[in-house]
Design a protein around this motif. Structure first.
Motif, PDB file in Angstrom:
ATOM      1  N   MET A   1       7.982 -10.049  -6.887  1.00  0.00           N
ATOM      2  CA  MET A   1       8.634 -11.218  -7.496  1.00  0.00           C
ATOM      3  C   MET A   1       8.827 -10.990  -8.989  1.00  0.00           C
ATOM      4  SD  MET A   1       7.441 -15.214  -7.657  1.00  0.00           S
ATOM      5  CE  MET A   1       7.865 -15.518  -5.938  1.00  0.00           C
ATOM      6  N   LEU A   2      10.037 -11.237  -9.474  1.00  0.00           N
ATOM      7  CA  LEU A   2      10.330 -11.091 -10.892  1.00  0.00           C
ATOM      8  C   LEU A   2       9.909 -12.360 -11.624  1.00  0.00           C
ATOM      9  CD1 LEU A   2      11.644  -8.946 -12.721  1.00  0.00           C
ATOM     10  CD2 LEU A   2      13.803 -10.196 -12.480  1.00  0.00           C
ATOM     11  N   ARG A   3       9.171 -12.171 -12.702  1.00  0.00           N
ATOM     12  CA  ARG A   3       8.559 -13.304 -13.392  1.00  0.00           C
ATOM     13  C   ARG A   3       9.131 -13.414 -14.807  1.00  0.00           C
ATOM     14  NH1 ARG A   3       3.820 -14.388 -10.361  1.00  0.00           N
ATOM     15  NH2 ARG A   3       2.680 -15.278 -12.118  1.00  0.00           N
ATOM     16  N   PHE A   4       9.924 -14.462 -15.026  1.00  0.00           N
ATOM     17  CA  PHE A   4      10.550 -14.723 -16.321  1.00  0.00           C
ATOM     18  C   PHE A   4       9.669 -15.691 -17.126  1.00  0.00           C
ATOM     19  CE2 PHE A   4      14.033 -13.826 -13.412  1.00  0.00           C
ATOM     20  CZ  PHE A   4      14.908 -13.042 -14.148  1.00  0.00           C
ATOM     21  N   MET A   5       9.480 -15.411 -18.410  1.00  0.00           N
ATOM     22  CA  MET A   5       8.763 -16.340 -19.285  1.00  0.00           C
ATOM     23  C   MET A   5       9.675 -16.788 -20.426  1.00  0.00           C
ATOM     24  SD  MET A   5       5.284 -15.926 -21.600  1.00  0.00           S
ATOM     25  CE  MET A   5       4.232 -15.580 -20.198  1.00  0.00           C
ATOM     26  N   PRO A   6      10.103 -18.045 -20.444  1.00  0.00           N
ATOM     27  CA  PRO A   6      10.829 -18.574 -21.604  1.00  0.00           C
ATOM     28  C   PRO A   6       9.865 -18.764 -22.776  1.00  0.00           C
ATOM     29  CG  PRO A   6      11.217 -19.895 -19.606  1.00  0.00           C
ATOM     30  CD  PRO A   6      10.045 -19.012 -19.342  1.00  0.00           C
ATOM     31  N   VAL A   7      10.260 -18.248 -23.935  1.00  0.00           N
ATOM     32  CA  VAL A   7       9.439 -18.347 -25.142  1.00  0.00           C
ATOM     33  C   VAL A   7      10.307 -18.950 -26.240  1.00  0.00           C
ATOM     34  CG1 VAL A   7       8.019 -17.107 -26.815  1.00  0.00           C
ATOM     35  CG2 VAL A   7       8.197 -16.252 -24.463  1.00  0.00           C
ATOM     36  N   GLY A   8       9.873 -20.077 -26.805  1.00  0.00           N
ATOM     37  CA  GLY A   8      10.746 -20.685 -27.795  1.00  0.00           C
ATOM     38  C   GLY A   8      10.126 -21.829 -28.554  1.00  0.00           C
ATOM     39  N   ASP A   9      10.993 -22.508 -29.294  1.00  0.00           N
ATOM     40  CA  ASP A   9      10.589 -23.630 -30.131  1.00  0.00           C
ATOM     41  C   ASP A   9      11.018 -24.938 -29.472  1.00  0.00           C
ATOM     42  OD1 ASP A   9      13.352 -23.653 -30.638  1.00  0.00           O
ATOM     43  OD2 ASP A   9      13.126 -22.539 -32.515  1.00  0.00           O
ATOM     44  N   SER A  10      11.373 -25.931 -30.288  1.00  0.00           N
ATOM     45  CA  SER A  10      11.731 -27.239 -29.753  1.00  0.00           C
ATOM     46  C   SER A  10      12.986 -27.200 -28.891  1.00  0.00           C
ATOM     47  CB  SER A  10      11.923 -28.239 -30.895  1.00  0.00           C
ATOM     48  OG  SER A  10      12.865 -27.759 -31.843  1.00  0.00           O
ATOM     49  N   MET A  11      13.879 -26.229 -29.144  1.00  0.00           N
ATOM     50  CA  MET A  11      15.090 -26.124 -28.340  1.00  0.00           C
ATOM     51  C   MET A  11      14.781 -25.649 -26.919  1.00  0.00           C
ATOM     52  SD  MET A  11      17.611 -24.431 -31.190  1.00  0.00           S
ATOM     53  CE  MET A  11      19.052 -24.475 -30.130  1.00  0.00           C
ATOM     54  N   THR A  12      13.626 -25.020 -26.742  1.00  0.00           N
ATOM     55  CA  THR A  12      13.235 -24.485 -25.435  1.00  0.00           C
ATOM     56  C   THR A  12      12.276 -25.411 -24.705  1.00  0.00           C
ATOM     57  OG1 THR A  12      13.580 -22.198 -26.136  1.00  0.00           O
ATOM     58  CG2 THR A  12      12.092 -22.544 -24.281  1.00  0.00           C
ATOM     59  N   ILE A  13      11.300 -25.982 -25.415  1.00  0.00           N
ATOM     60  CA  ILE A  13      10.378 -26.887 -24.732  1.00  0.00           C
ATOM     61  C   ILE A  13      11.106 -28.150 -24.270  1.00  0.00           C
ATOM     62  CG2 ILE A  13       9.557 -27.969 -26.883  1.00  0.00           C
ATOM     63  CD1 ILE A  13       6.844 -28.353 -25.561  1.00  0.00           C
ATOM     64  N   GLY A  14      12.020 -28.664 -25.104  1.00  0.00           N
ATOM     65  CA  GLY A  14      12.748 -29.877 -24.749  1.00  0.00           C
ATOM     66  C   GLY A  14      11.914 -31.136 -24.912  1.00  0.00           C
ATOM     67  N   SER A  15      12.592 -32.283 -24.789  1.00  0.00           N
ATOM     68  CA  SER A  15      11.950 -33.588 -24.947  1.00  0.00           C
ATOM     69  C   SER A  15      11.953 -34.356 -23.639  1.00  0.00           C
ATOM     70  CB  SER A  15      12.687 -34.419 -26.007  1.00  0.00           C
ATOM     71  OG  SER A  15      12.394 -33.972 -27.300  1.00  0.00           O
ATOM     72  N   ALA A  16      11.099 -35.367 -23.581  1.00  0.00           N
ATOM     73  CA  ALA A  16      11.003 -36.225 -22.401  1.00  0.00           C
ATOM     74  C   ALA A  16      12.387 -36.722 -21.978  1.00  0.00           C
ATOM     75  CB  ALA A  16      10.086 -37.404 -22.693  1.00  0.00           C
ATOM     76  N   GLY A  17      12.666 -36.618 -20.693  1.00  0.00           N
ATOM     77  CA  GLY A  17      13.922 -37.098 -20.144  1.00  0.00           C
ATOM     78  C   GLY A  17      15.016 -36.050 -20.061  1.00  0.00           C
ATOM     79  N   GLU A  18      14.773 -34.829 -20.602  1.00  0.00           N
ATOM     80  CA  GLU A  18      15.794 -33.784 -20.610  1.00  0.00           C
ATOM     81  C   GLU A  18      15.634 -32.842 -19.420  1.00  0.00           C
ATOM     82  OE1 GLU A  18      15.929 -33.657 -25.504  1.00  0.00           O
ATOM     83  OE2 GLU A  18      15.566 -31.816 -24.386  1.00  0.00           O
ATOM     84  N   PRO A  36      13.288 -12.512  -4.999  1.00  0.00           N
ATOM     85  CA  PRO A  36      12.380 -13.599  -5.381  1.00  0.00           C
ATOM     86  C   PRO A  36      12.091 -13.575  -6.875  1.00  0.00           C
ATOM     87  CG  PRO A  36      11.164 -11.834  -4.322  1.00  0.00           C
ATOM     88  CD  PRO A  36      12.616 -11.481  -4.188  1.00  0.00           C
ATOM     89  N   PHE A  37      11.997 -14.749  -7.475  1.00  0.00           N
ATOM     90  CA  PHE A  37      11.718 -14.848  -8.904  1.00  0.00           C
ATOM     91  C   PHE A  37      11.067 -16.192  -9.184  1.00  0.00           C
ATOM     92  CE2 PHE A  37      15.470 -17.383  -8.656  1.00  0.00           C
ATOM     93  CZ  PHE A  37      15.389 -18.293  -9.709  1.00  0.00           C
ATOM     94  N   THR A  38      10.501 -16.310 -10.368  1.00  0.00           N
ATOM     95  CA  THR A  38       9.970 -17.592 -10.805  1.00  0.00           C
ATOM     96  C   THR A  38       9.912 -17.611 -12.328  1.00  0.00           C
ATOM     97  OG1 THR A  38       8.213 -19.226 -10.446  1.00  0.00           O
ATOM     98  CG2 THR A  38       7.516 -16.947 -10.815  1.00  0.00           C
ATOM     99  N   LEU A  39       9.669 -18.774 -12.890  1.00  0.00           N
ATOM    100  CA  LEU A  39       9.411 -18.932 -14.313  1.00  0.00           C
ATOM    101  C   LEU A  39       7.913 -19.072 -14.505  1.00  0.00           C
ATOM    102  CD1 LEU A  39      12.175 -21.523 -15.346  1.00  0.00           C
ATOM    103  CD2 LEU A  39      12.357 -19.035 -15.187  1.00  0.00           C
ATOM    104  N   VAL A  40       7.371 -18.399 -15.516  1.00  0.00           N
ATOM    105  CA  VAL A  40       5.933 -18.431 -15.749  1.00  0.00           C
ATOM    106  C   VAL A  40       5.645 -18.738 -17.209  1.00  0.00           C
ATOM    107  CG1 VAL A  40       5.497 -16.775 -13.897  1.00  0.00           C
ATOM    108  CG2 VAL A  40       5.784 -15.947 -16.243  1.00  0.00           C
TER     109      VAL A  40
END
Length: 225
Positions: A1-18, A36-40
């Motif tokens: 399984m390929l495992r992608f990790m998003p790494v970022g600031d406020s533009m990546t974490i996002g806010s409630a409701g997004e 097969p893949f997932t985000l980790v």
């Protein structure tokens, strides 16, 4: 399984409701990536404006792997000490990185930020020698209109980032500079001059998707759901 990790600031974490661009990319990969893949990642919450803390689970659609390494007000300066353990613990194969705005705005100049990029890559590779890293340049935000010095630092860092990625790229641990979305405009693709709205989320996800397809033959043309 390929495992992608998003790494970022406020533009990546996002806010409630997004939804977040993480969700948009996951949707795309569900149709475009054959295996097969997932985000980790060690975190999975959104930023909650009510508490000014990463305490919200209120995704617009929570039905996706919500894991990430992103934080409101965090940059290369903050993530470099964390990335080795995060890669090791989460067994990440591909890092999808969007950082730098916070660094240049509050912590480090362009040259110092580029040094942190090098340290970040070294820490990630120490944890996983074959890790691949796709890096988004800093997207211009509303501050560049009012602060010429900041605008200059953004331009300078993005130039240094391109050189750094080229210098550090290796056959067994690829570094990919993600071309920023050509049509991205903070006047129309954000809700406050910095943070992506729905169109901005799609454009950031598309930039990562198209770069991985073009350079790594991973996935396919971006197909927004």
């Amino acid at each position: 399984m390929l495992r992608f990790m998003p790494v970022g600031d406020s533009m990546t974490i996002g806010s409630a409701g997004e939804h977040t661009w993480r969700y948009r990319l996951w949707q795309h990969l569900c149709t475009a990536y054959g295996g097969p893949f997932t985000l980790v990642g060690p975190r999975e919450t959104l930023h909650d404006p009510a508490t000014d803390a990463p305490t919200s689970h209120a995704y617009a659609d929570p039905d996706f792997p919500r894991a990430h390494l992103a934080g409101w007000g965090e940059g290369w300066h903050h993530m470099t000490p964390l990335i080795g353990e995060a890669v090791r613990a989460c067994r990440a194969d591909v890092l999808l990185v969007s950082l730098g705005l916070i660094d240049l705005g509050f912590y480090t100049n362009a040259e110092q930020t580029a040094d942190n990029v090098r340290a970040f890559v070294a820490e990630a590779r120490a944890a996983h020698p074959r890790v691949a890293v796709a890096v988004m340049p800093v997207l211009r935000n509303i501050r560049v209109e009012a602060d010429a010095s900041f605008a200059g630092q953004v331009t300078r860092f993005n130039d240094l980032l391109a050189k750094t990625v080229a210098d550090l790229d290796e056959p067994n641990s690829s570094l990919l500079l993600v071309p920023p979305p050509a049509s991205y405009d903070f006047h129309t693709d954000t809700y406050d001059g910095t943070h992506p709205n729905e169109s901005g989320e799609h454009k950031i996800a598309e930039a990562f998707a198209e770069a991985m397809w073009q350079d790594w033959d991973l996935g396919g043309p971006y197909t927004p759901a």
